[in-house]
Design a protein around this motif. Structure first.
Motif, PDB file in Angstrom:
ATOM      1  N   ALA A 194       0.818  -1.217   0.000  1.00 25.98           N
ATOM      2  CA  ALA A 194       0.000   0.000   0.000  1.00 25.98           C
ATOM      3  C   ALA A 194       0.849   1.262   0.000  1.00 25.98           C
ATOM      4  O   ALA A 194       0.379   2.325  -0.430  1.00 25.98           O
ATOM      5  CB  ALA A 194      -0.933  -0.006   1.209  1.00 25.98           C
ATOM      6  N   HIS A 195       2.102   1.179   0.458  1.00 25.98           N
ATOM      7  CA  HIS A 195       2.976   2.343   0.529  1.00 25.98           C
ATOM      8  C   HIS A 195       3.975   2.384  -0.628  1.00 25.98           C
ATOM      9  O   HIS A 195       4.888   3.217  -0.616  1.00 25.98           O
ATOM     10  CB  HIS A 195       3.730   2.353   1.855  1.00 25.98           C
ATOM     11  CG  HIS A 195       2.836   2.472   3.051  1.00 25.98           C
ATOM     12  ND1 HIS A 195       2.370   1.372   3.746  1.00 25.98           N
ATOM     13  CD2 HIS A 195       2.284   3.556   3.656  1.00 25.98           C
ATOM     14  CE1 HIS A 195       1.600   1.762   4.738  1.00 25.98           C
ATOM     15  NE2 HIS A 195       1.519   3.085   4.708  1.00 25.98           N
ATOM     16  N   GLN A 196       3.829   1.502  -1.591  1.00 28.39           N
ATOM     17  CA  GLN A 196       4.679   1.525  -2.775  1.00 28.39           C
ATOM     18  C   GLN A 196       3.906   2.090  -3.959  1.00 28.39           C
ATOM     19  O   GLN A 196       2.694   2.275  -3.902  1.00 28.39           O
ATOM     20  CB  GLN A 196       5.191   0.113  -3.090  1.00 28.39           C
ATOM     21  CG  GLN A 196       6.008  -0.508  -1.969  1.00 28.39           C
ATOM     22  CD  GLN A 196       6.655  -1.818  -2.384  1.00 28.39           C
ATOM     23  OE1 GLN A 196       7.107  -1.961  -3.520  1.00 28.39           O
ATOM     24  NE2 GLN A 196       6.694  -2.780  -1.471  1.00 28.39           N
ATOM     25  N   LYS A 197       4.627   2.356  -5.039  1.00 29.89           N
ATOM     26  CA  LYS A 197       3.972   2.839  -6.246  1.00 29.89           C
ATOM     27  C   LYS A 197       3.014   1.766  -6.759  1.00 29.89           C
ATOM     28  O   LYS A 197       3.432   0.642  -7.053  1.00 29.89           O
ATOM     29  CB  LYS A 197       5.005   3.171  -7.323  1.00 29.89           C
ATOM     30  CG  LYS A 197       5.884   4.366  -6.992  1.00 29.89           C
ATOM     31  CD  LYS A 197       6.857   4.634  -8.134  1.00 29.89           C
ATOM     32  CE  LYS A 197       7.751   5.826  -7.818  1.00 29.89           C
ATOM     33  NZ  LYS A 197       8.715   6.086  -8.914  1.00 29.89           N
ATOM     34  N   GLN A 198       1.745   2.126  -6.872  1.00 29.93           N
ATOM     35  CA  GLN A 198       0.748   1.135  -7.253  1.00 29.93           C
ATOM     36  C   GLN A 198       0.971   0.629  -8.683  1.00 29.93           C
ATOM     37  O   GLN A 198       0.648  -0.516  -9.000  1.00 29.93           O
ATOM     38  CB  GLN A 198      -0.655   1.735  -7.111  1.00 29.93           C
ATOM     39  CG  GLN A 198      -1.046   2.019  -5.661  1.00 29.93           C
ATOM     40  CD  GLN A 198      -0.892   0.779  -4.778  1.00 29.93           C
ATOM     41  OE1 GLN A 198      -1.513  -0.250  -5.028  1.00 29.93           O
ATOM     42  NE2 GLN A 198      -0.044   0.874  -3.748  1.00 29.93           N
ATOM     43  N   GLU A 199       1.526   1.484  -9.523  1.00 25.94           N
ATOM     44  CA  GLU A 199       1.832   1.043 -10.894  1.00 25.94           C
ATOM     45  C   GLU A 199       2.877  -0.069 -10.875  1.00 25.94           C
ATOM     46  O   GLU A 199       2.757  -1.075 -11.586  1.00 25.94           O
ATOM     47  CB  GLU A 199       2.335   2.224 -11.720  1.00 25.94           C
ATOM     48  CG  GLU A 199       2.704   1.846 -13.156  1.00 25.94           C
ATOM     49  CD  GLU A 199       3.340   2.993 -13.916  1.00 25.94           C
ATOM     50  OE1 GLU A 199       3.755   2.767 -15.063  1.00 25.94           O
ATOM     51  OE2 GLU A 199       3.433   4.112 -13.358  1.00 25.94           O
ATOM     52  N   ASP A 200       3.913   0.107 -10.048  1.00 25.76           N
ATOM     53  CA  ASP A 200       4.962  -0.913  -9.948  1.00 25.76           C
ATOM     54  C   ASP A 200       4.410  -2.212  -9.365  1.00 25.76           C
ATOM     55  O   ASP A 200       4.755  -3.316  -9.814  1.00 25.76           O
ATOM     56  CB  ASP A 200       6.108  -0.410  -9.079  1.00 25.76           C
ATOM     57  CG  ASP A 200       6.880   0.718  -9.745  1.00 25.76           C
ATOM     58  OD1 ASP A 200       6.677   0.930 -10.959  1.00 25.76           O
ATOM     59  OD2 ASP A 200       7.670   1.384  -9.045  1.00 25.76           O
ATOM     60  N   VAL A 201       3.562  -2.102  -8.345  1.00 25.41           N
ATOM     61  CA  VAL A 201       2.973  -3.294  -7.733  1.00 25.41           C
ATOM     62  C   VAL A 201       2.110  -4.044  -8.738  1.00 25.41           C
ATOM     63  O   VAL A 201       2.148  -5.283  -8.827  1.00 25.41           O
ATOM     64  CB  VAL A 201       2.137  -2.897  -6.492  1.00 25.41           C
ATOM     65  CG1 VAL A 201       1.385  -4.106  -5.945  1.00 25.41           C
ATOM     66  CG2 VAL A 201       3.037  -2.316  -5.417  1.00 25.41           C
ATOM     67  N   ALA A 202       1.319  -3.296  -9.527  1.00 26.47           N
ATOM     68  CA  ALA A 202       0.460  -3.938 -10.525  1.00 26.47           C
ATOM     69  C   ALA A 202       1.280  -4.645 -11.600  1.00 26.47           C
ATOM     70  O   ALA A 202       0.950  -5.760 -12.027  1.00 26.47           O
ATOM     71  CB  ALA A 202      -0.466  -2.899 -11.151  1.00 26.47           C
ATOM     72  N   VAL A 203       2.360  -3.995 -12.041  1.00 27.70           N
ATOM     73  CA  VAL A 203       3.225  -4.622 -13.051  1.00 27.70           C
ATOM     74  C   VAL A 203       3.859  -5.888 -12.496  1.00 27.70           C
ATOM     75  O   VAL A 203       3.898  -6.935 -13.166  1.00 27.70           O
ATOM     76  CB  VAL A 203       4.314  -3.624 -13.514  1.00 27.70           C
ATOM     77  CG1 VAL A 203       5.361  -4.338 -14.372  1.00 27.70           C
ATOM     78  CG2 VAL A 203       3.687  -2.488 -14.311  1.00 27.70           C
ATOM     79  N   ALA A 204       4.368  -5.829 -11.253  1.00 24.34           N
ATOM     80  CA  ALA A 204       4.987  -7.006 -10.637  1.00 24.34           C
ATOM     81  C   ALA A 204       3.989  -8.145 -10.502  1.00 24.34           C
ATOM     82  O   ALA A 204       4.308  -9.317 -10.758  1.00 24.34           O
ATOM     83  CB  ALA A 204       5.562  -6.641  -9.267  1.00 24.34           C
ATOM     84  N   ALA A 205       2.748  -7.824 -10.115  1.00 23.61           N
ATOM     85  CA  ALA A 205       1.729  -8.860  -9.956  1.00 23.61           C
ATOM     86  C   ALA A 205       1.377  -9.502 -11.291  1.00 23.61           C
ATOM     87  O   ALA A 205       1.231 -10.726 -11.397  1.00 23.61           O
ATOM     88  CB  ALA A 205       0.477  -8.260  -9.317  1.00 23.61           C
ATOM     89  N   ALA A 206       1.242  -8.675 -12.332  1.00 20.94           N
ATOM     90  CA  ALA A 206       0.911  -9.207 -13.651  1.00 20.94           C
ATOM     91  C   ALA A 206       2.031 -10.082 -14.201  1.00 20.94           C
ATOM     92  O   ALA A 206       1.787 -11.140 -14.804  1.00 20.94           O
ATOM     93  CB  ALA A 206       0.617  -8.053 -14.613  1.00 20.94           C
ATOM     94  N   VAL A 207       3.274  -9.657 -13.981  1.00 19.48           N
ATOM     95  CA  VAL A 207       4.423 -10.452 -14.444  1.00 19.48           C
ATOM     96  C   VAL A 207       4.480 -11.779 -13.699  1.00 19.48           C
ATOM     97  O   VAL A 207       4.731 -12.838 -14.296  1.00 19.48           O
ATOM     98  CB  VAL A 207       5.729  -9.655 -14.245  1.00 19.48           C
ATOM     99  CG1 VAL A 207       6.946 -10.551 -14.472  1.00 19.48           C
ATOM    100  CG2 VAL A 207       5.769  -8.472 -15.196  1.00 19.48           C
TER     101      VAL A 207
END
Length: 472
Positions: free
Chosen positions: A315-328
């Motif tokens: 929740a405290h990280q860049k949500q774009e980066d978290v979404a990309v990591a999850a999709a990968v």
């Protein structure tokens, strides 16, 4: 560097690694099949099981924790402290080499010198080659951290080819040298590997017009050597503590990875000839894991380590980066499952033919085909495990690494006891039951770790954890 750019570099690293490894491994595959017809099973057993175990254990215990910790830092780190920490792998490697060398010479069964000559020299030279390889560790981490895509694959492939060619030449012309043949070939392998990194970085630092040179944190090759200053600590203590946490983790992982070799080496459940046959089939069965899954795991570990921050909740990280990591992560899990299922299906049908082509009747008769078919199923488990591991190790905090390390010994002990109880049947498919049990327990742990990284419920990483649980 944005997450999309890091993802592109990681994808190029994985694809380049895969293509080049397939090309060079085909060459070494032919050379090894040729060499195999001129060697006894006892020589193969000593080299591929006992001496290789000495080398891999020394290198793994000395550097694996340092690699994971030093590749996890952000762009604003002090690279001189990171390089100082990496140079500690050399004295640590000397310690492990001396300790394990003494065990290999004094406590383990010594083979008949008429059947396997120069065993003592082999132990010394394999330990020396492990220390020599550790001299290139700072160069390796620097190259990996800056995504030098083809360097790693070219260096390792050239080293393997040089080793195979020298081995083939000495086996044909000087067969009475015994273990000297494989010891000299191993020294050549490590020398070529280290020199490739050193020469590449020297040339790069002397090319100011190169765009890659501008991204490096050093401007002279001497800055890669250890430096002591009074203005700051010798190492970054945060990285050092993380290294210790990963060391406890890596110690257990080494037992998991090389469990059957430790059983064969220390418990003497098989003679040296049977160990040779088992190891040849083992190497063939794990060939796909080394060619496909290992480059993907190593490349995307760097991606996850750069995109995600260890000490922060999602929740405290860049949500774009978290979404990309999850999709990968989800895509990698799907790719691993599909590839593993394909290998399992076709491997069951063509195992005996593959063994007959590679080693003749020595491998294709007896329990070899049954063991090979069992490895096809084992590869499927390894595929999912590698992807899950590269994500969890890149995202876990130091405390989570410690918890994972403390919860693993019972799993490894139970599976190791199962392998020990199997005794001489280790050369059959039942010998893989302990390894499969270990991987299954490890899968269960990664499910909880992936789904417990404080991600919102609607994130794809949570779904990936559920998919992995359903697969089990």
């Amino acid at each position: 560097m944005g997450s999309q750019e890091v993802l592109g570099q990681a994808a190029r690293l994985a694809s380049s690694s895969l293509l080049l490894q397939v090309l060079f491994r085909l060459i070494t595959f032919v050379l090894n099949a040729f060499i195999l017809r001129f060697l006894s099973k006892e020589i193969v057993g000593i080299v591929n099981v006992r001496l290789t175990l000495l080398y891999s254990t020394t290198v793994f215990l000395a550097r694996e924790a340092f690699r994971r910790a030093c590749l996890s830092g952000g762009a604003q780190r002090d690279w001189s402290q990171t390089l100082n920490l990496l140079w500690l792998t050399v004295p640590l490697g000397v310690f492990w080499s001396l300790l394990l060398g003494w065990v290999w010479l004094q406590l383990l069964e010594v083979p008949d010198p008429d059947v396997v000559p120069h065993y003592g020299a082999g132990v010394v030279l394999f330990g020396l080659s492990a220390v020599l390889e550790l001299l290139g560790e700072p160069f390796w981490v620097l190259a990996q951290a800056h995504m030098f895509v083809k360097l790693k694959v070219l260096a390792e492939s050239m080293a393997v080819i040089f080793r195979s060619v020298l081995t083939a030449f000495l086996v044909l012309w000087l067969p009475h040298w015994g273990l000297y043949i494989f010891s000299l070939a191993q020294l050549l392998y490590t020398a070529v590997l280290v020199l490739c990194y050193v020469i590449y970085l020297i040339k790069l630092l002397h090319s100011p017009e190169s765009t890659k040179q501008l991204t490096l944190p050093v401007s002279r090759i001497s800055q890669l050597l250890p430096t002591i200053t009074r203005s700051r600590a010798f190492v970054n203590w945060k990285e050092a503590k993380l290294t210790w946490s990963f060391f406890k983790q890596s110690f257990l992982k080494q037992i998991l990875t090389e469990g059957e070799r430790y059983v064969m080496t220390f418990l003497n459940v098989l003679n040296f000839g049977d160990q040779g046959v088992y190891d040849i089939v083992n190497n063939l069965g794990s060939l796909v894991a080394r060619l496909i899954f290992q480059p993907v795991e190593e490349s995307f570990y760097i991606f996850f380590a750069k995109v995600l921050e260890r000490e922060k909740d999602a929740a405290h990280q860049k949500q774009e980066d978290v979404a990309v990591a999850a999709a990968v992560l989800e895509s990698l899990l799907k790719l691993a499952v599909l590839t593993g299922l394909t290998i399992t299906v076709f491997g069951f049908a063509y195992s005996q033919l593959a063994l007959d082509i590679y080693g003749g009747a020595m491998l294709s008769s007896g329990s070899g085909p049954v063991l090979m078919r069992s490895y096809c199923l084992y590869v499927l488990l390894l595929a999912v495990n590698g992807v899950a591991e590269c994500f969890t190790f890149a995202a876990m905090s130091k405390e989570e690494v410690d918890r994972d390390s403390s919860s693993s010994p019972n799993t490894h002990m139970a599976a190791s006891n199962l392998q020990e109880l199997q005794g001489p049947d280790l050369t059959t498919s039942s010998g893989l039951l302990g390894q499969c049990m270990q991987v299954q327990f490890h899968h269960a742990g990664t499910v909880f770790l992936i789904s417990g990284l404080s991600l919102p419920p609607d994130q794809l990483v949570w779904q990936c954890g559920l998919h992995l649980g359903q697969l089990l």
